[in-house]
Design a protein around this motif. Structure first.
Motif, PDB file in Angstrom:
ATOM      1  N   GLU A  20       0.838  -1.204   0.000  1.00 25.37           N
ATOM      2  CA  GLU A  20       0.000   0.000   0.000  1.00 25.37           C
ATOM      3  C   GLU A  20       0.879   1.263   0.000  1.00 25.37           C
ATOM      4  O   GLU A  20       0.598   2.220  -0.718  1.00 25.37           O
ATOM      5  CB  GLU A  20      -0.913  -0.028   1.224  1.00 25.37           C
ATOM      6  N   VAL A  21       1.932   1.254   0.789  1.00 23.11           N
ATOM      7  CA  VAL A  21       2.849   2.403   0.833  1.00 23.11           C
ATOM      8  C   VAL A  21       3.651   2.495  -0.468  1.00 23.11           C
ATOM      9  O   VAL A  21       3.804   3.577  -1.030  1.00 23.11           O
ATOM     10  CB  VAL A  21       3.787   2.321   2.056  1.00 23.11           C
ATOM     11  N   ILE A  22       4.136   1.361  -0.953  1.00 20.31           N
ATOM     12  CA  ILE A  22       4.920   1.365  -2.198  1.00 20.31           C
ATOM     13  C   ILE A  22       4.106   1.943  -3.350  1.00 20.31           C
ATOM     14  O   ILE A  22       4.638   2.695  -4.159  1.00 20.31           O
ATOM     15  CB  ILE A  22       5.407  -0.057  -2.550  1.00 20.31           C
ATOM     16  N   THR A  23       2.828   1.601  -3.429  1.00 20.66           N
ATOM     17  CA  THR A  23       2.014   2.028  -4.574  1.00 20.66           C
ATOM     18  C   THR A  23       1.320   3.371  -4.372  1.00 20.66           C
ATOM     19  O   THR A  23       0.614   3.830  -5.262  1.00 20.66           O
ATOM     20  CB  THR A  23       0.973   0.949  -4.935  1.00 20.66           C
ATOM     21  N   ASP A  24       1.545   4.014  -3.244  1.00 18.23           N
ATOM     22  CA  ASP A  24       1.025   5.368  -3.022  1.00 18.23           C
ATOM     23  C   ASP A  24       2.060   6.348  -3.574  1.00 18.23           C
ATOM     24  O   ASP A  24       2.699   7.095  -2.849  1.00 18.23           O
ATOM     25  CB  ASP A  24       0.773   5.607  -1.534  1.00 18.23           C
ATOM     26  N   PHE A  25       2.233   6.309  -4.893  1.00 18.87           N
ATOM     27  CA  PHE A  25       3.308   7.053  -5.542  1.00 18.87           C
ATOM     28  C   PHE A  25       3.232   8.554  -5.314  1.00 18.87           C
ATOM     29  O   PHE A  25       4.257   9.216  -5.189  1.00 18.87           O
ATOM     30  CB  PHE A  25       3.328   6.743  -7.044  1.00 18.87           C
ATOM     31  N   GLU A  26       2.004   9.106  -5.250  1.00 21.84           N
ATOM     32  CA  GLU A  26       1.869  10.551  -5.070  1.00 21.84           C
ATOM     33  C   GLU A  26       2.496  11.040  -3.768  1.00 21.84           C
ATOM     34  O   GLU A  26       2.864  12.202  -3.664  1.00 21.84           O
ATOM     35  CB  GLU A  26       0.400  10.978  -5.123  1.00 21.84           C
ATOM     36  N   SER A  27       2.648  10.156  -2.777  1.00 21.98           N
ATOM     37  CA  SER A  27       3.237  10.576  -1.506  1.00 21.98           C
ATOM     38  C   SER A  27       4.768  10.453  -1.494  1.00 21.98           C
ATOM     39  O   SER A  27       5.407  10.880  -0.535  1.00 21.98           O
ATOM     40  CB  SER A  27       2.646   9.771  -0.343  1.00 21.98           C
ATOM     41  N   GLY A  34      15.003  12.268  -2.682  1.00 22.96           N
ATOM     42  CA  GLY A  34      15.381  12.516  -4.065  1.00 22.96           C
ATOM     43  C   GLY A  34      14.221  12.593  -5.036  1.00 22.96           C
ATOM     44  O   GLY A  34      14.389  13.053  -6.154  1.00 22.96           O
ATOM     45  N   VAL A  35      13.035  12.135  -4.636  1.00 28.68           N
ATOM     46  CA  VAL A  35      11.884  12.187  -5.533  1.00 28.68           C
ATOM     47  C   VAL A  35      11.254  13.570  -5.422  1.00 28.68           C
ATOM     48  O   VAL A  35      10.824  13.987  -4.354  1.00 28.68           O
ATOM     49  CB  VAL A  35      10.848  11.088  -5.210  1.00 28.68           C
ATOM     50  N   LYS A  36      11.215  14.285  -6.551  1.00 27.11           N
ATOM     51  CA  LYS A  36      10.726  15.667  -6.561  1.00 27.11           C
ATOM     52  C   LYS A  36       9.278  15.784  -7.036  1.00 27.11           C
ATOM     53  O   LYS A  36       8.528  16.612  -6.550  1.00 27.11           O
ATOM     54  CB  LYS A  36      11.611  16.508  -7.472  1.00 27.11           C
ATOM     55  N   LYS A  37       8.913  14.964  -8.028  1.00 30.31           N
ATOM     56  CA  LYS A  37       7.573  15.071  -8.620  1.00 30.31           C
ATOM     57  C   LYS A  37       7.141  13.684  -9.085  1.00 30.31           C
ATOM     58  O   LYS A  37       7.938  12.930  -9.613  1.00 30.31           O
ATOM     59  CB  LYS A  37       7.609  16.030  -9.815  1.00 30.31           C
ATOM     60  N   VAL A  38       5.849  13.393  -8.882  1.00 30.05           N
ATOM     61  CA  VAL A  38       5.279  12.113  -9.306  1.00 30.05           C
ATOM     62  C   VAL A  38       3.902  12.369  -9.898  1.00 30.05           C
ATOM     63  O   VAL A  38       3.123  13.161  -9.367  1.00 30.05           O
ATOM     64  CB  VAL A  38       5.142  11.138  -8.116  1.00 30.05           C
ATOM     65  N   GLU A  39       3.614  11.673 -10.993  1.00 32.85           N
ATOM     66  CA  GLU A  39       2.288  11.767 -11.590  1.00 32.85           C
ATOM     67  C   GLU A  39       1.895  10.388 -12.130  1.00 32.85           C
ATOM     68  O   GLU A  39       2.589   9.830 -12.974  1.00 32.85           O
ATOM     69  CB  GLU A  39       2.296  12.787 -12.731  1.00 32.85           C
ATOM     70  N   VAL A  40       0.795   9.842 -11.611  1.00 33.56           N
ATOM     71  CA  VAL A  40       0.281   8.572 -12.110  1.00 33.56           C
ATOM     72  C   VAL A  40      -0.383   8.848 -13.458  1.00 33.56           C
ATOM     73  O   VAL A  40      -1.319   9.642 -13.538  1.00 33.56           O
ATOM     74  CB  VAL A  40      -0.710   7.928 -11.122  1.00 33.56           C
ATOM     75  N   LYS A  41       0.118   8.191 -14.501  1.00 38.05           N
ATOM     76  CA  LYS A  41      -0.389   8.407 -15.861  1.00 38.05           C
ATOM     77  C   LYS A  41      -1.473   7.404 -16.241  1.00 38.05           C
ATOM     78  O   LYS A  41      -2.388   7.743 -16.983  1.00 38.05           O
ATOM     79  CB  LYS A  41       0.761   8.300 -16.881  1.00 38.05           C
ATOM     80  N   LYS A  42      -1.326   6.143 -15.778  1.00 36.38           N
ATOM     81  CA  LYS A  42      -2.299   5.096 -16.112  1.00 36.38           C
ATOM     82  C   LYS A  42      -2.470   4.167 -14.922  1.00 36.38           C
ATOM     83  O   LYS A  42      -1.566   4.027 -14.099  1.00 36.38           O
ATOM     84  CB  LYS A  42      -1.812   4.250 -17.293  1.00 36.38           C
ATOM     85  N   THR A  43      -3.649   3.528 -14.864  1.00 33.00           N
ATOM     86  CA  THR A  43      -3.900   2.493 -13.869  1.00 33.00           C
ATOM     87  C   THR A  43      -4.321   1.217 -14.596  1.00 33.00           C
ATOM     88  O   THR A  43      -4.783   1.268 -15.743  1.00 33.00           O
ATOM     89  CB  THR A  43      -4.998   2.912 -12.877  1.00 33.00           C
TER      90      THR A  43
END
Length: 146
Positions: A20-27, A34-43
């Motif tokens: 659940e934590v691994i796949t909560d990419f927006e967080s 080092g992660v600056k920006k994340v955007e889920v493009k497809k599900t």
């Protein structure tokens, strides 16, 4: 030629909670160094992220890429492959393998990076080990701190 780097850690949580934590990419920008920006493009058909854009930067190197994800059965983890990579990363492949134990979940992180910039082998390997260690440590802290 890119080589695989691997690390592992035990987390006091179920595999489902870890995934659940691994796949909560927006967080990720909140906790993944080092992660600056994340955007889920497809599900995928189950509503899980299957294509995710990321911008990352660490130690003076920046990169952006889109990762495509495949999920293992029964909360066993997930794997990824990059596409459209630019900057310090030419290509990236990896996986989180999750195995439930009596005390929680044993997490193995594997990663293969082909750098988009020239680095001496020893420096590259050291950077990869640091990325794996930081990713696992951050994941453990995030999961167990919930």
């Amino acid at each position: 030629m890119a080589e695989q780097t691997e690390g592992d850690i035990d987390i006091n949580a179920t595999a489902e909670e870890v995934l659940e934590v691994i796949t909560d990419f927006e967080s990720y920008p909140d906790w993944a160094q080092g992660v600056k920006k994340v955007e889920v493009k497809k599900t995928d058909s189950q509503g899980r992220p299957s294509e995710v854009f990321m911008e990352v930067g660490q130690m003076g190197f920046n990169a952006s890429y889109t990762l495509t994800y495949k999920y293992k059965a029964k909360n066993g983890g997930l794997s990824w492959t990059s596409k459209d990579a630019s900057g310090a990363v030419k290509s990236l492949k990896g996986e989180y393998e999750l195995e439930e134990t009596d005390d929680g979940t044993h997490v193995t992180y594997r990663m293969t990076v082909e750098a988009g910039v020239k680095l001496p082998g020893m420096v590259r390997k050291q950077a990869e080990r640091m990325i794996v260690g930081t990713a696992l440590g951050g994941l453990k802290k995030r999961v167990e701190g919930r």
